[in-house]
Design an enzyme around this catalytic site. Sequence first.
Site, short mmCIF file in Angstrom:
data_model
loop_
_atom_site.label_atom_id
_atom_site.label_comp_id
_atom_site.label_asym_id
_atom_site.label_seq_id
_atom_site.Cartn_x
_atom_site.Cartn_y
_atom_site.Cartn_z
N ASP A 29 0.99 -0.57 -0.09
CA ASP A 29 -0.13 -0.24 -0.07
C ASP A 29 0.41 1.81 0.19
O ASP A 29 2.20 1.60 1.08
CB ASP A 29 -1.03 0.08 1.04
CG ASP A 29 -1.71 0.58 0.85
OD1 ASP A 29 -3.00 0.71 1.57
OD2 ASP A 29 -2.13 2.34 1.10
N ILE A 30 0.64 2.90 -0.73
CA ILE A 30 1.51 3.17 -0.97
C ILE A 30 1.18 4.11 0.45
O ILE A 30 2.65 4.92 0.62
CB ILE A 30 0.59 4.06 -2.18
CG1 ILE A 30 2.15 5.50 -2.83
CG2 ILE A 30 -0.89 5.52 -1.45
CD1 ILE A 30 1.60 5.65 -3.15
N ASN A 85 -12.75 -3.25 3.17
CA ASN A 85 -13.86 -1.68 3.17
C ASN A 85 -14.35 -2.13 1.67
O ASN A 85 -14.07 -2.07 0.88
CB ASN A 85 -12.84 -0.66 3.04
CG ASN A 85 -12.18 -0.67 4.42
OD1 ASN A 85 -13.01 -1.22 5.30
ND2 ASN A 85 -11.28 0.22 4.55
N GLY A 91 -15.79 2.90 3.46
CA GLY A 91 -14.80 3.87 3.42
C GLY A 91 -14.03 3.65 2.92
O GLY A 91 -13.15 3.38 2.14
N GLN A 92 -14.70 3.12 1.88
CA GLN A 92 -13.96 2.22 0.33
C GLN A 92 -13.74 3.37 -0.90
O GLN A 92 -14.40 4.00 -1.32
CB GLN A 92 -15.08 1.01 -0.42
CG GLN A 92 -13.74 0.56 -1.85
CD GLN A 92 -14.73 -0.31 -2.10
OE1 GLN A 92 -16.19 -0.93 -2.07
NE2 GLN A 92 -14.67 -1.23 -2.91
N HIS A 98 -10.37 -5.37 -2.40
CA HIS A 98 -8.38 -5.51 -2.13
C HIS A 98 -8.76 -6.13 -0.68
O HIS A 98 -9.84 -5.05 0.07
CB HIS A 98 -7.99 -4.37 -2.79
CG HIS A 98 -8.86 -3.02 -1.77
ND1 HIS A 98 -9.23 -2.07 -2.71
CD2 HIS A 98 -8.33 -1.77 -0.89
CE1 HIS A 98 -10.06 -1.28 -2.01
NE2 HIS A 98 -9.41 -1.12 -1.61
N HIS A 100 -6.52 -6.06 2.39
CA HIS A 100 -5.21 -4.70 3.40
C HIS A 100 -5.02 -6.49 3.84
O HIS A 100 -5.67 -6.72 5.16
CB HIS A 100 -5.68 -3.97 4.24
CG HIS A 100 -6.27 -2.50 3.20
ND1 HIS A 100 -6.09 -1.79 3.51
CD2 HIS A 100 -7.61 -2.45 3.03
CE1 HIS A 100 -6.51 -1.27 2.43
NE2 HIS A 100 -7.83 -1.40 2.69
P1 5GP Z 1 -9.54 1.46 0.34
O1 5GP Z 1 -9.80 3.30 1.12
O2 5GP Z 1 -10.35 1.42 -0.48
O3 5GP Z 1 -10.17 0.40 1.66
O4 5GP Z 1 -7.99 1.33 0.13
C1 5GP Z 1 -7.33 1.37 -0.74
C2 5GP Z 1 -6.33 1.75 -0.54
O5 5GP Z 1 -5.14 2.16 -1.66
C3 5GP Z 1 -5.70 3.12 0.25
O6 5GP Z 1 -5.02 2.49 1.95
C4 5GP Z 1 -4.67 4.32 -0.73
O7 5GP Z 1 -3.55 3.94 0.45
C5 5GP Z 1 -4.32 1.99 -1.34
N1 5GP Z 1 -3.54 3.02 -2.72
C6 5GP Z 1 -4.76 4.09 -3.76
N2 5GP Z 1 -3.70 4.54 -4.69
C7 5GP Z 1 -2.71 3.74 -5.04
C8 5GP Z 1 -1.47 3.80 -5.56
O8 5GP Z 1 -1.45 3.94 -6.47
N3 5GP Z 1 -0.59 2.32 -4.98
C9 5GP Z 1 -0.28 2.08 -4.24
N4 5GP Z 1 0.18 0.85 -3.83
N5 5GP Z 1 -1.65 1.90 -3.10
C10 5GP Z 1 -2.95 3.06 -3.77
#
Ligand code: 5GP
Length: 112
Positions: A29-30, A85, A91-92, A98, A100
């Site tokens: 994750d970034i 999520n 909070g998706q 995905h 985590h």
């Molecule tokens: P969500 O918020 O949908 O549960 O998780 C999305 C995740 O994707 C977040 O933790 C966010 O940091 C990660 N993310 C979003 N864009 C990128 C990207 O371009 N590269 C990487 N490695 N992670 C990303």
Amino acid sequence: MDCIFCKIINGKIPSNKVYEDELVYAFYDIDQKAPVHILVIPKQHIVSAAYIDDSNAQIVAHMFEVIAKIARELKLNNSFRVVTNAGDSAGQTVPHLHFHLLGGRDFSWPPG
Ligand code: 5GP
Ligand code: ZN
């Protein structure tokens, strides 16, 4: 398709890859929320956990196999958290399924 995770899978957006096979891609994750924070995603575009059904459940089962394999390789001592999520209330932020994989520290319960 205009999906950032599909672009990561096909290499149009760079990522720090942890694992890849014909069905699954995993990368860091970034925005690391733990010492280990990896995203495990299906190569098939599934919007979220709300869209898991008989047609894709085998892929999801394989994703969990991959999660356990990564956890062993990274020596997480059989202790880690898997979070997904689905939708706005959870909070998706990226509408491509995905999981985590979080490890390397203690986590509180329940989540916020
Ligand atoms: P969500 O918020 O949908 O549960 O998780 C999305 C995740 O994707 C977040 O933790 C966010 O940091 C990660 N993310 C979003 N864009 C990128 C990207 O371009 N590269 C990487 N490695 N992670 C990303
Ligand atoms: Zn996608």
